[in-house]
Design an enzyme around this catalytic site. Structure first.
Site, PDB file in Angstrom:
ATOM      1  N   ARG A   1      -8.889 -10.729 -12.824  1.00  0.00           N
ATOM      2  CA  ARG A   1      -7.693 -10.090 -13.386  1.00  0.00           C
ATOM      3  C   ARG A   1      -6.643 -11.169 -13.611  1.00  0.00           C
ATOM      4  NH1 ARG A   1      -4.666  -7.657  -8.069  1.00  0.00           N
ATOM      5  NH2 ARG A   1      -3.143  -7.032  -9.605  1.00  0.00           N
ATOM      6  N   ARG A   2      -5.558 -10.810 -14.240  1.00  0.00           N
ATOM      7  CA  ARG A   2      -4.401 -11.685 -14.415  1.00  0.00           C
ATOM      8  C   ARG A   2      -4.733 -12.989 -15.126  1.00  0.00           C
ATOM      9  NH1 ARG A   2      -1.176 -10.962  -8.683  1.00  0.00           N
ATOM     10  NH2 ARG A   2      -0.020  -9.171  -9.398  1.00  0.00           N
TER      11      ARG A   2
ATOM     12  N   HIS B   1       0.804  -1.217   0.000  1.00  0.00           N
ATOM     13  CA  HIS B   1       0.000   0.000   0.000  1.00  0.00           C
ATOM     14  C   HIS B   1       0.846   1.279   0.000  1.00  0.00           C
ATOM     15  CE1 HIS B   1      -3.549   2.333  -0.082  1.00  0.00           C
ATOM     16  NE2 HIS B   1      -3.008   3.111   0.813  1.00  0.00           N
TER      17      HIS B   1
ATOM     18  N   TYR C   1       1.874   5.487  -2.304  1.00  0.00           N
ATOM     19  CA  TYR C   1       2.028   6.865  -1.833  1.00  0.00           C
ATOM     20  C   TYR C   1       3.437   7.375  -2.094  1.00  0.00           C
ATOM     21  CZ  TYR C   1      -2.634   6.792  -0.243  1.00  0.00           C
ATOM     22  OH  TYR C   1      -4.002   6.734  -0.255  1.00  0.00           O
TER      23      TYR C   1
ATOM     24  N   HIS D   1      -8.830   0.353 -10.827  1.00  0.00           N
ATOM     25  CA  HIS D   1      -8.565   1.299  -9.745  1.00  0.00           C
ATOM     26  C   HIS D   1      -7.097   1.708  -9.711  1.00  0.00           C
ATOM     27  CE1 HIS D   1      -7.882   2.998  -5.830  1.00  0.00           C
ATOM     28  NE2 HIS D   1      -7.110   1.973  -5.509  1.00  0.00           N
ATOM     29  N   PHE D   2      -6.198   0.719  -9.712  1.00  0.00           N
ATOM     30  CA  PHE D   2      -4.813   1.164  -9.514  1.00  0.00           C
ATOM     31  C   PHE D   2      -4.192   1.720 -10.794  1.00  0.00           C
ATOM     32  CE2 PHE D   2      -3.899  -3.501  -9.937  1.00  0.00           C
ATOM     33  CZ  PHE D   2      -2.980  -3.452 -10.978  1.00  0.00           C
ATOM     34  N   HIS D   3      -4.748   1.371 -11.965  1.00  0.00           N
ATOM     35  CA  HIS D   3      -4.252   2.047 -13.160  1.00  0.00           C
ATOM     36  C   HIS D   3      -4.688   3.506 -13.178  1.00  0.00           C
ATOM     37  CE1 HIS D   3      -2.969  -1.862 -14.681  1.00  0.00           C
ATOM     38  NE2 HIS D   3      -2.320  -1.227 -15.624  1.00  0.00           N
TER      39      HIS D   3
HETATM   40 CU   LIG Z   1      -3.714  -0.452  -0.868  1.00  0.00          CU
END
Ligand SMILES: [Cu+2]
Ligand SMILES: [Cu+2]
Lengths: 183, 541
Positions: free
Chosen positions: B430-431, B216, B220, B367-369
């Protein structure tokens, strides 16, 4: 917002914004808290270990004990082994509208599964039994893909969950249900 | 500014973006495979090696090198003094390069097809893991240099506030140091011994927990340069001032604090942890929104100041008055919009209960893209467009292709990720390399997958245009090489020591990490658990 005339003014605006942020975070806490408790959507979290090297020799996950079984008291339990690159069994019948407990483990690497169109979802980690409790609302076939990379054959690792209406639900003398007898 | 480290910074940026260009090419090809169009080289071996390479470059190589270069630039330009040791900085750079040269060949030869998340007991070539360890160790040189640079400046400027950009930069250095502890322990004590054949089993619960420790906050770490630029460069580029210097410091500090003790939200669906700590870390995750909301306010207010200074009137008139032709202003706005989309998806992910609908589906990939590509990388582009002219002393020929590139990237992100959200809700995992679209239950997935593939090619075109824009810069007119940062409306004269250093911050992080991970990590040493047998993918078993 008001034009800034001095530093106190600026700090007041900052303070007001801090209050808004606090409010927003409180709402988030509430939404997540409510969705977790009131809707009782609990992710699989009962820590139960099992030796991955001897899974198939265990009483519970012996080949003959896999699949769907209904206890004399009516409780429905599904036992599955996730292994490179298949679920055993590949077709899983469950009765519609009844609580079902799914217990899964892996003898080799990490797998996972979801059942499309439902909230059933868990990681399957070697060394642990993952347990998911759910009720299947809609009758019909649901796909159950492995959702964690488990090796080169991962893309082929799919099972089928067959949700059978109560009227058609049948088990054999041992309380086992199979896809070819319930449909 | 008198002191420079141009070659050092250009070396970092150059390798970072070259690797990035390769990774977006792989990404577009992967989407073509997933769409069932069977492009050249389609096979599970090639697909998962490609996914491993894409993730390794985008997760570990590109941002680490970029952030190191960014940090060196900020250090010399804000402190106006040389780096404490240019030699150590180059040593760190070469360690990273050697690490990449070890890791990537292992991946491309199919000996490390374990994806960038490792997930033992799958275990690949030791060169892959050792290469990544070198990347991390090289980045620790940078961490040390940044802390050292700030300490030296503070010693010579007692009582003065550390320039905000440098404060954020050192915040990121400390954040990275804390972040890497988890993965470093996992690699050094669990995965590398297994890949060398020294151990035959691995405690998977422990490995997953250590990886979650890193997974996580690493986001950041990628994000912080974007935030630093929102506060210290964007307001000036818009023609205004920073609304509040103090809000910036507070946000950086809170980002370090709240991004670390929360990684177990990646393990909500895992059987090796109980409800209690999952719930605790979920609640801490909610707090991560605080610094982001503070930032949205402060940057919104700073932009309003700029818009009004430029003659914008009324409630919203100032928005139109902003200089939208400037890449930095445009990128900041696009980044905020995509952060909004990505943040929405993230709130679902982090909800203990709702997560069950979308865990490990394409929703997560979307989301993470959006966060990584949409919010972070678009700001890396803007930073490169801002810094490169200062580094090489050349002005861009025209801003038009730069704006076009930024727009294409943002549009490409939306076209790629919106279908993934839909498919994720429908249960697309995914994957997965290829789907059997002849199965009527998932036949309708193919159209959406093809739409997202088109998005992938828009992104690829935009990424190549970015490289082109940097290359054509060298033909531009001579540029002003002086870097100017945004000034606060009320520049601080003194700031509390808690917001001018990191002693308190690190103390609080230590406390939070002990609270959040103490039991979850320790439990593996006293509960009765069984390790899993190592599966060596490089030996074909
Ligand atoms: Cu996270
Ligand atoms: Cu799998």
């Amino acid at each position: 917002m008001a034009p800034i005339t001095n530093e106190q003014e600026l700090q007041k605006t900052e303070f007001r914004w801090a209050m808004i942020v606090t409010g927003a975070v409180t709402v988030l806490f509430a939404v997540i808290g409510i969705s977790s408790f009131v809707m009782a959507l609990h992710p699989p979290s009962h820590v139960e270990s099992i030796d991955p090297a001897t899974v198939s020799q265990s009483k519970e996950f012996a080949e003959s004990n896999l699949g769907t079984s209904v206890d004399p008291d009516g409780a429905v339990t599904v036992r599955i082994i996730a292994t490179q690159f298949a679920f055993v069994p590949r077709c899983i019948p469950v009765p519609q509208g009844k609580p079902v407990t799914i217990r899964v483990t892996s003898p080799d690497v990490i797998h996972g599964f979801l059942i499309a169109g439902t909230n059933a979802n868990t990681m399957v980690v070697p060394g642990y039994v993952a347990e998911v409790r759910t009720v299947f609302g809609t009758a019909g076939d649901h796909l159950m893909p492995c959702h964690e990379f488990c090796g080169l054959g991962h893309s082929e690792m799919w099972a089928l969950v067959r949700v059978v209406p109560q009227a058609q639900w049948q088990t054999d003398a041992d309380g086992k249900a199979r896809c070819d007898i319930s449909r | 500014m008198t002191y420079r480290a141009d070659r050092l910074i250009l070396a970092h940026f150059g390798v970072a973006f070259a690797a990035f260009a390769l990774a977006i090419l792989l990404g577009a090809w992967q989407m073509t495979v997933r769409s069932g169009l069977e492009p050249a080289f389609t096979s599970p071996e090639a697909y998962f090696a490609s996914v491993t390479a894409h993730g390794t470059i985008m997760g570990y190589v590109m941002p680490t090198l970029f952030i190191m270069g960014f940090g060196y630039f900020v250090s010399v330009t804000t402190l106006d003094r040389p780096l404490p040791s240019l030699r150590l900085a180059w040593a760190g750079f070469w360690l990273v390069i050697v690490g990449v040269a070890m890791a990537l060949p292992a991946v491309f030869s199919g000996k490390a097809t374990v994806l960038y998340t490792f997930y033992p007991p799958l275990t690949g070539s030791v060169f892959y893991y050792l290469g990544l360890v070198l990347v991390v160790v090289g980045s620790w040189f940078w961490v040390g240099l940044m802390i050292w640079a700030m300490a030296g400046w503070k010693k010579d400027n007692p009582g003065k506030p550390v320039p905000l950009a440098m404060y954020g930069n050192v915040a990121n250095a400390f954040l990275w140091l804390w972040t890497t502890v988890g993965v470093a322990v996992e690699l050094l004590f669990q995965v590398i011994p297994a890949s060398l054949g020294w151990t035959q089993t691995i405690d998977i619960g422990l490995a997953r927990t250590l990886f979650a420790w890193t997974l996580h906050p690493i986001v950041y770490f990628w994000l912080l340069p974007a935030y630093i630029v929102f506060y210290t460069i964007a307001p000036r580029a818009a023609g205004g001032r920073l609304y509040s210097d103090m809000m910036g410091r507070l946000s950086f500090l809170l980002l370090v604090l709240y991004s670390l003790p929360v990684g177990m939200h990646h393990l909500f669906m895992d059987p090796e942890h109980g409800t209690g700590f999952k719930f605790l870390q979920m609640m801490l995750t909610v707090l991560v929104t605080v610094p982001t909301l503070l930032t949205i306010f402060t940057i919104g207010a700073s932009m309003e100041i700029a818009g009004r200074l430029r003659g914008g009137k009324g409630l919203f008139g100032w928005i139109g008055a902003l200089p939208w032709d400037r890449p930095m202003v445009l990128a900041t706005c696009l980044s905020f919009v995509l952060l909004g989309f990505g943040g929405f998806g993230g709130i679902i992910n982090m909800s203990y209960g709702m997560n069950a609908m979308i865990h490990n589906t394409s929703w997560v990939t979307a989301h993470f893209h959006l966060i990584y590509g949409g919010t972070v990388v678009i700001m890396y582009f803007a930073i490169a467009y801002e810094f490169w002219p200062k580094l090489v002393g050349r002005e861009p020929l025209s801003l038009k292709p730069i704006r076009l590139q930024l727009w294409m990237w943002a549009i490409g992100m939306v076209v790629t990720t919106f279908p993934w959200h839909i498919l994720g809700l429908e249960g697309q995992p995914r994957r997965v390399a290829t789907f059997d679209y002849t199965n009527p239950m998932i036949a309708h997935w193919q159209n959406w997958t093809i739409v997202s593939m088109i998005g992938g090619y828009i992104l690829l075109t935009s990424g190549l245009l970015f490289v082109w824009n940097l290359l054509t810069l060298y033909r531009g007119a001579e540029a002003d090489r002086q870097m100017h940062y945004a000034v606060a409306v009320y520049p601080p004269h003194r700031v509390p020591s808690a917001l001018n250093g990191f002693d308190l911050c690190n103390g609080l992080v230590l406390f939070l990490m002990l609270m959040a991970y103490g039991y979850p990590v320790a439990q593996f040493f006293f509960i009765k658990d069984y390790p899993a047998l190592v599966h060596r993918v490089d030996l074909g078993n």
